[in-house]
Design a protein around this motif. Structure first.
Motif, PDB file in Angstrom:
ATOM      1  N   THR A  35     -10.612  -1.638   5.313  1.00 49.73           N
ATOM      2  CA  THR A  35      -9.585  -1.456   4.616  1.00 49.73           C
ATOM      3  C   THR A  35      -8.537  -2.590   4.467  1.00 49.73           C
ATOM      4  OG1 THR A  35      -8.081  -0.577   6.506  1.00 49.73           O
ATOM      5  CG2 THR A  35      -9.497   1.018   5.455  1.00 49.73           C
ATOM      6  N   LEU A  91      -5.363  -5.967  -2.490  1.00 46.56           N
ATOM      7  CA  LEU A  91      -5.456  -4.551  -3.062  1.00 46.56           C
ATOM      8  C   LEU A  91      -5.956  -4.390  -4.364  1.00 46.56           C
ATOM      9  CD1 LEU A  91      -1.731  -3.286  -2.098  1.00 46.56           C
ATOM     10  CD2 LEU A  91      -3.799  -3.058  -0.743  1.00 46.56           C
ATOM     11  N   GLN A 126      -0.062   5.179  -0.128  1.00 44.04           N
ATOM     12  CA  GLN A 126      -0.948   5.146   1.199  1.00 44.04           C
ATOM     13  C   GLN A 126      -0.298   5.837   2.480  1.00 44.04           C
ATOM     14  OE1 GLN A 126      -3.533   2.035   1.658  1.00 44.04           O
ATOM     15  NE2 GLN A 126      -3.927   2.577   3.905  1.00 44.04           N
ATOM     16  N   THR A 139      -5.531  -3.276   5.079  1.00 42.17           N
ATOM     17  CA  THR A 139      -4.690  -3.128   6.304  1.00 42.17           C
ATOM     18  C   THR A 139      -5.651  -3.763   7.414  1.00 42.17           C
ATOM     19  OG1 THR A 139      -3.273  -1.632   5.622  1.00 42.17           O
ATOM     20  CG2 THR A 139      -3.245  -2.177   7.673  1.00 42.17           C
ATOM     21  N   SER A 167       0.891  -1.250  -0.036  1.00 39.74           N
ATOM     22  CA  SER A 167       0.023  -0.182  -0.014  1.00 39.74           C
ATOM     23  C   SER A 167       0.905   1.064  -0.122  1.00 39.74           C
ATOM     24  CB  SER A 167      -0.855   0.110   1.330  1.00 39.74           C
ATOM     25  OG  SER A 167      -1.743  -0.958   1.187  1.00 39.74           O
TER      26      SER A 167
END
Length: 321
Positions: A248, A176, A126, A250, A120
């Motif tokens: 998300t 992702l 990100q 993560t 990410s």
């Protein structure tokens, strides 16, 4: 409201934390299914027949859902499936089959939250807050403590140890990719899972053929192995995609830091494998790390860029796979 829209919207009524708890339990059961199947059949043969069984049994319900999907959408989700299921399972299972100790392979696979966070940052630029970074490190520390009694360095060739790591990265990339897919270009959950299982039959068949015949074994143990892994894998990936749609990458990946501890409880209940205070301590530490990530990476509804009615589009987008 008709039954079809109701079926598509029901997951939104379930709190995200409940879905995440179910994800940890079902995902962990997959490792137990793999552990059970090793005593009855080659691992890749079981994985192949699991995928084929799912594809055949659910084709009558899944195919109508794919009828109006564009070729680009089908190719996109097939690619995600090859990475998420094919790459991940082949990397971890083949690594163990070629001599990587199961504990070490599981630890490498459990680096998924770090892999997702790293990709990410490097690929999508990100920004991760300090709570997220700290939570990931603390969670990984807990995983190391939980699995420490099972860690060992095997006698496999050096390159083989990279297979579970590549499997983890494959799932991280798929995570992702799936998250960045627009809601308007997504398939529903059943169609998505069916397509991904179907496309993965090809690499699984090739890997299983390298170990011998593709014919199923006439034994109860083999049948139970296929049934167990069918439920655990499809259920695990289904919950994974549902959670990803509402949160998300993560956060979803970090929740799986608890899977080693739950796996050990499964192993204790089914195979009598011992538990230790170090496993309990590691579980608590992983829980603290996950709590930090959850605080900084809250659940998010993925409404999709083309939503016209915010009140209904968020529900529909959250249920699409």
């Amino acid at each position: 409201m008709s039954s079809a829209p109701t079926a598509r919207l029901w997951p939104v009524a379930i709190p995200l934390l409940v879905l995440e708890a179910a994800l940890v339990v079902i995902w962990s059961s997959g490792f137990i299914g793999a552990r059970f199947s090793l005593d009855h059949a080659p691992a890749m043969l079981v994985v192949f027949w699991r995928s084929l069984l799912f594809a055949l049994l659910l084709a009558p319900w899944a195919l109508p859902r794919l009828r109006h999907a564009s070729p680009a959408t089908l190719l996109r989700h097939a690619g995600i499936g090859l990475l998420a299921m094919g790459g991940y399972l082949a990397g971890v299972v083949q690594g163990i089959a070629l001599g990587v100790p199961a504990g070490l392979a599981a630890l490498l696979a459990d680096l998924l939250p770090m892999g997702v966070a790293l990709l990410s940052v490097l690929v999508f630029r990100q920004h991760l807050g300090w709570r997220t970074r700290l939570g990931l490190i603390i969670g990984l520390t807990g995983v190391v403590l939980v699995t420490s009694d099972a860690l060992a360095w095997g006698d496999a060739q050096l390159w083989v140890y990279g297979l579970p790591l590549l499997g983890m990265l494959s799932l991280a990339i798929a995570t992702l990719w799936q998250k960045r897919t627009k809601a308007t270009s997504s398939l529903d959950l059943l169609g998505n899972l069916w397509l991904q299982c179907c496309i993965c039959c090809v690499p699984f068949a090739l890997l299983a053929a390298m170990d011998g015949s593709l014919m199923p074994l006439p034994s109860t143990g083999f049948a139970l192995s296929v049934l167990w892994t069918s439920i655990s894998t499809t259920g695990g990936y289904g919950l994974y995609w549902l959670c990803l749609k509402r949160s998300t990458p993560t956060r979803v990946a970090s929740v799986l830091y608890l899977s080693p501890a739950v796996t050990l409880v499964w192993a204790w209940a089914m195979f009598g494998e011992p538990l230790s205070w170090l496993m309990g301590l590691g579980t608590v530490i992983s829980g603290v790390g996950i709590w930090l990530v959850v605080r900084s990476e809250p659940g998010q509804r993925d409404d999709g860029p083309a939503a016209a009615d915010p009140s209904s589009a968020s529900l529909k987008a959250a249920c699409r796979g």
